[in-house]
Design a protein around this motif. Sequence first.
Motif, PDB file in Angstrom:
ATOM      1  N   UNK A   1       0.836  -1.203   0.000  1.00 15.21           N
ATOM      2  CA  UNK A   1       0.000   0.000   0.000  1.00 15.21           C
ATOM      3  C   UNK A   1       0.874   1.257   0.000  1.00 15.21           C
ATOM      4  N   UNK A   2       0.383   2.308  -0.627  1.00 23.53           N
ATOM      5  CA  UNK A   2       1.160   3.546  -0.658  1.00 23.53           C
ATOM      6  C   UNK A   2       1.229   4.197   0.721  1.00 23.53           C
ATOM      7  N   UNK A   3       0.225   3.930   1.574  1.00 19.99           N
ATOM      8  CA  UNK A   3       0.250   4.417   2.949  1.00 19.99           C
ATOM      9  C   UNK A   3       0.294   3.231   3.890  1.00 19.99           C
ATOM     10  N   UNK A   4       1.045   3.381   4.993  1.00 21.61           N
ATOM     11  CA  UNK A   4       1.768   4.555   5.462  1.00 21.61           C
ATOM     12  C   UNK A   4       3.002   4.869   4.616  1.00 21.61           C
ATOM     13  N   UNK A   5       3.268   6.169   4.458  1.00 17.33           N
ATOM     14  CA  UNK A   5       4.363   6.620   3.605  1.00 17.33           C
ATOM     15  C   UNK A   5       5.721   6.143   4.098  1.00 17.33           C
ATOM     16  N   UNK A   6       5.897   6.063   5.419  1.00 18.44           N
ATOM     17  CA  UNK A   6       7.178   5.603   5.950  1.00 18.44           C
ATOM     18  C   UNK A   6       7.530   4.233   5.387  1.00 18.44           C
ATOM     19  N   UNK A   7       6.564   3.326   5.353  1.00 17.09           N
ATOM     20  CA  UNK A   7       6.805   1.983   4.820  1.00 17.09           C
ATOM     21  C   UNK A   7       7.143   2.035   3.339  1.00 17.09           C
ATOM     22  N   UNK A   8       6.416   2.868   2.599  1.00 19.44           N
ATOM     23  CA  UNK A   8       6.651   2.940   1.158  1.00 19.44           C
ATOM     24  C   UNK A   8       8.058   3.455   0.859  1.00 19.44           C
ATOM     25  N   UNK A   9       8.458   4.510   1.544  1.00 17.78           N
ATOM     26  CA  UNK A   9       9.799   5.054   1.331  1.00 17.78           C
ATOM     27  C   UNK A   9      10.874   4.012   1.635  1.00 17.78           C
ATOM     28  N   UNK A  10      10.638   3.184   2.635  1.00 15.59           N
ATOM     29  CA  UNK A  10      11.620   2.170   3.011  1.00 15.59           C
ATOM     30  C   UNK A  10      11.681   1.024   1.993  1.00 15.59           C
ATOM     31  N   UNK A  11      10.539   0.657   1.415  1.00 18.52           N
ATOM     32  CA  UNK A  11      10.474  -0.554   0.605  1.00 18.52           C
ATOM     33  C   UNK A  11      10.677  -0.334  -0.893  1.00 18.52           C
ATOM     34  N   UNK A  12      10.431   0.891  -1.391  1.00 20.10           N
ATOM     35  CA  UNK A  12      10.563   1.122  -2.827  1.00 20.10           C
ATOM     36  C   UNK A  12      11.969   0.823  -3.360  1.00 20.10           C
ATOM     37  N   UNK A  13      13.074   1.204  -2.703  1.00 15.87           N
ATOM     38  CA  UNK A  13      14.396   0.913  -3.262  1.00 15.87           C
ATOM     39  C   UNK A  13      14.622  -0.569  -3.562  1.00 15.87           C
ATOM     40  N   UNK A  14      14.117  -1.462  -2.718  1.00 18.49           N
ATOM     41  CA  UNK A  14      14.312  -2.886  -2.976  1.00 18.49           C
ATOM     42  C   UNK A  14      13.442  -3.351  -4.149  1.00 18.49           C
ATOM     43  N   UNK A  15      12.251  -2.757  -4.309  1.00 20.20           N
ATOM     44  CA  UNK A  15      11.406  -3.083  -5.459  1.00 20.20           C
ATOM     45  C   UNK A  15      12.096  -2.646  -6.746  1.00 20.20           C
ATOM     46  N   UNK A  16      12.633  -1.458  -6.732  1.00 23.34           N
ATOM     47  CA  UNK A  16      13.361  -0.938  -7.896  1.00 23.34           C
ATOM     48  C   UNK A  16      14.539  -1.842  -8.251  1.00 23.34           C
ATOM     49  N   UNK A  17      15.269  -2.284  -7.233  1.00 18.66           N
ATOM     50  CA  UNK A  17      16.426  -3.150  -7.457  1.00 18.66           C
ATOM     51  C   UNK A  17      16.002  -4.474  -8.081  1.00 18.66           C
ATOM     52  N   UNK A  18      14.916  -5.058  -7.594  1.00 20.89           N
ATOM     53  CA  UNK A  18      14.410  -6.311  -8.153  1.00 20.89           C
ATOM     54  C   UNK A  18      13.920  -6.122  -9.579  1.00 20.89           C
TER      55      UNK A  18
END
Length: 378
Positions: free
Chosen positions: A123-140
Motif C-alpha cells: 500500500x502507498x500508505x503509510x508513507x514511511x513503509x513505502x519510502x523504506x520498501x521502494x528501493x528494494x522493489x526498484x532493485x528487483x
Amino acid sequence: MKRFVMIGGGHAHLSVLEKFARQPVVGVERILITPNRYQNYSGMLPGWISGHYTREQSRIDLQPLVQAAGVKMINVSLINMDADQRRLFLSDGSTLTYDLLSMDVGSETQTDGLEGLGERLLPVKPLDDFFEKWPSIRKRALASKAFSLVIVGGGAAGVELALAAQYALRLEGASSPVTLIVSPDGLLRGHHTCVRRRVEHYLEQAGLILLEQAARGVSDGLLLSDGRFIPADQVIAATGAKPLPWLRTSGLALDEQGYILVDAHHRTQSHPEVFAAGDTCARMDVQMARSGVHAVKAGPVLAENVYALLTDFPGTTERLKSYHPRASSLYLLACGPRYAIASWGRWSFQGKWVWYLKNWIDRGFIRRFSLSTGAHSA
C-alpha cells in the motif's frame, strides 16, 4: 497546568507547531505524539521515485520545529483512546491524559480485495513503509527482464506513481512496462474531462498499459473482472483511503465510514476538547476530497483555534475561525520526467513549466517548516 497533546506530525500540525514557535503559550504543557521525527511529504513522493529529489529533500525534520515551539516530542504511536476519559493508549504500553487534543493521524490505504497478494502487495500508505520498501522493489525490477509491476488505483496518486515508476525504471534500462489498473468508473474520477483526456494521452505516450477493470488479488497476481489474469511480481495499491480501525472504539463521533466528524472549526462533534484535521476527519457541513491540499489549507485555521482555546481569550468559543474549502483545488500531477499536468476545475494545462511550478511550491513547503530553531524563534 493545561496539557495540550497533538497526535501525528502531518501537514495541519506543522502549522500548529509554527504558530507556537512564533507566539509561545505560557502555562501549557505541549506534547507531540508521532512515530517518526521525520515527516515524509507526499507531494514529493513521485519526484523522489523519479530521481529528482533525495530522501532528505522529501521530508521535514520535526525536531528543530518542536524545539522552537516548546513542544515535547514522543516518538511512539497512538493505538487507541478513550475520548470520554481523555486518555490515550500508546504503543510503548504507556497512557497519557489531556485537556485539549488535536488529531492529524492520517488514514490507511483501502486494500479490500487485494489482500490475497500477500507480500506482493505494498500500500502507498503509510508513507514511511513505502519510502523504506521502494528501493528494494526498484532493485528487483532492474535485475529481472520480466518483472511485472502493477499499480492499482485511478486517482491522482495512482497516476503519479505509475508514471514515476515507469520513468525511473526505463531510465535505468528496464524493458517491462508498468501496468496501471483503474476501476470501471474510469481514470481520475472527479476531474474534468479535459484533464482525463490529457492524462490518458500522456499515459499512452509513456508506454504504460492502462486497464479499466475491477481487480482481485491472488497469490501470484490479479484476476480482472473480464476474466483475465495479470501476473504481478509487485502490486502497489493507491486505491483510496480508509480510516484507522481503532477509531471505532475511541468514543468519538464518526461518520458511516468511520472518520471523525468535525465542524467548520475542525472541532469534533462529540467532544469539544478534541480537534481533528487531514484524512482522519470528515466535515459535517461540506464534502471534501481526502487530499493533502485540504490538510495544508486547514492547518492555519486549526492553529488559530487551538491557540485561542489555550490562551483562554474571552468569548473564544464564539470566535473560532472556520475553514472554507474552495469549490476547486489546484492539482499538479507529476508525469515522471520534469513535466506535469495541472487540473483546476474545468481548466487544464501541461508542460515543463507546470512541473517547475510544482517543484517551487513543494520545495517552498519543505523550506517553510525546516528552518533552524533560531529562525523560528525570531
